[in-house]
Design an enzyme around this catalytic site. Structure first.
Site, PDB file in Angstrom:
ATOM      1  CD  GLU A   4      -2.680  -0.781   2.772  1.00 52.34           C
ATOM      2  OE1 GLU A   4      -2.660   0.314   3.371  1.00 52.34           O
ATOM      3  OE2 GLU A   4      -3.278  -1.771   3.208  1.00 52.34           O
ATOM      4  CD  GLU A  41     -12.355   2.186   1.630  1.00 53.94           C
ATOM      5  OE1 GLU A  41     -13.118   1.489   2.327  1.00 53.94           O
ATOM      6  OE2 GLU A  41     -11.124   2.108   1.711  1.00 53.94           O
ATOM      7  CE  LYS A  97     -10.922   2.956   5.704  1.00 55.94           C
ATOM      8  NZ  LYS A  97      -9.659   2.798   5.020  1.00 55.94           N
ATOM      9  CD  GLU A 100      -8.324   6.703   7.273  1.00 56.33           C
ATOM     10  OE1 GLU A 100      -8.703   5.571   6.955  1.00 56.33           O
ATOM     11  OE2 GLU A 100      -7.122   7.034   7.282  1.00 56.33           O
TER      12      GLU A 100
END
Length: 407
Positions: A230, A285, A288, A294
């Site tokens: 990642e 996302e 999230k 985030e």
């Protein structure tokens, strides 16, 4: 999430050849079949306890999530959990047995030479990461790390590391310059120098990867490659607490990261050996929890629309949303008018292009001729099909062009 077939259409349109899944979603694995895309699947953390305690549970997992799909789905690696030592320290003691059980299930199916087994670690387990030559792993983790590295070495697997210069920069209280985190070119006097090796570091990413290599060699493991599972940069954040989570910085980081990996410059400790890296992540996302950043690590929003256009001129077509390389589908010069009309009818009918804009009085009615209308319909179909070259044929009357027909 978009439907798995839409996700795969996006991957194909963007010529993405490698993807990492955070689970082993069955419909995703089916959608990825016969695409040739290399797939890394993950044993979710919540299943680790059971797998680390039972060989047969591990064998069932491999049979259901790997053997059932391979080789039609090109699975190349299994992540056993993710950042287990920091997120589930009580399960960490079972991590190595989980890796071994999963691996022995692959051996039993004759897949161990095709599919590697490893487990991603956060870079926070490396202490004193600068200078890299003095880096070592958090010693309290040695009871897990030493047998794990032993397993990786004996199975010729790789050490999986999550590398986030964004967080290193954020937590450094101004010690790490932003340009150094973003891979921006630095004058030699601004590069960081490892006083022990005299190696020069021009970015955080390389320094962290080399710190992992030195930390492994500190434990006498010197031939396990690092794969970055990642890395990325958020495109939005809370303006007061996350001011550097911006579209421009995310674009700069990911564009520079891609160029850096594709140039095969490697790291100062291992020059010329490219560090395989997965960008976190494909989609934003939006649900999230946590800080604004985030929700905003994706290259695309939930509809598959690019969050930004990567600056990738000259490094090959990595993402087709690079406007420096725009292509269009237009009518071929000298194409037969009747064939063009038939192809236009098909595009606006079975091809499901919305051609209402071509009707009299609408925006694209003028110029009212079959060639202009076909240019619109052909290109709309081509875009809808992810700009795959075979979508621009129409029985030989269409061709891919770099000139915009809408002019």
């Amino acid at each position: 999430m978009p439907h798995p077939t839409q996700v795969v259409a996006l991957l194909k349109a963007q010529q993405i050849r490698h993807v990492r899944l955070y689970n082993a979603d069955q419909s995703m694995l089916v959608a990825l079949a016969k695409t040739g895309i290399e797939v890394v699947v993950t044993v979710p953390n919540e299943e680790l306890l059971a797998i680390g305690q039972s060989n047969s549970t591990a064998a069932n997992w491999v049979s259901h999530n790997v053997v059932a799909h391979y080789p039609s789905t090109n699975i190349t690696a299994i992540c056993v959990g993710s950042e287990v030592v920091t997120t589930l320290p009580n399960v960490a003691k079972l991590l190595v047995s989980a890796l071994k059980y999963i691996h022995s299930a692959l051996v039993a199916s004759n897949l161990d030479s095709h599919i590697k087994v490893s487990s991603p670690f956060p870079s926070s387990i490396i202490l004193d990461s600068f200078p890299p030559s003095q880096a070592f792993f958090n010693r309290s983790l040695n009871p897990v790390l030493v047998p794990l590295l032993d397993f990786l070495q004996s199975t010729e697997s790789y050490f999986m590391l999550n590398v986030y210069p964004y967080y290193d920069y954020m937590q450094s209280n101004g010690v790490i310059p932003l340009d150094y985190a973003l891979f921006k070119p630095l004058p030699p006097n601004k590069e960081a120098v490892d006083s022990n090796t005299l190696l020069h570091y021009s970015n955080v990413f390389d320094a962290v990867v080399d710190a992992a290599y030195f930390a492994m060699s500190f434990l006498n493991f010197t031939n396990i490659p690092v794969v970055v599972t990642e890395s990325g940069w958020p495109s939005r954040g809370d303006p007061s607490s996350e001011p550097d989570a911006t579209v421009d910085n995310a674009n700069t980081y990911n564009s520079n990261l891609i160029k850096h990996v594709l140039n095969k410059t490697g790291t100062p400790k291992h020059p010329g050996i490219a560090v395989s890296t997965f960008i976190y992540e494909l989609y934003n996302e939006d649900l999230k929890p946590g800080p604004v950043s985030e929700k905003n690590w994706g290259l695309f929003d939930a509809y598959g629309k690019p969050v930004y256009v990567l600056h990738l001129t000259g490094s090959g077509a990595v993402l087709a949303n690079d406007t420096t390389n725009q292509t269009f589908c237009i009518v071929k010069d000298g194409a037969d008018g009747k064939m063009v009309q038939a192809a236009l009818d098909w595009a606006c009918g079975p091809g499901k292009v919305d051609c209402s804009i071509l009707l009299q009085g609408q925006d694209c009615y003028e110029p009212d001729n079959v060639m202009a209308h076909a240019n619109f319909a052909f290109d709309a179909y081509y875009v809808k099909m992810g700009k795959s070259p075979e979508a621009c044929d129409f029985n030989g009357v269409a061709t891919v062009s770099t000139s915009d027909p809408s002019n």
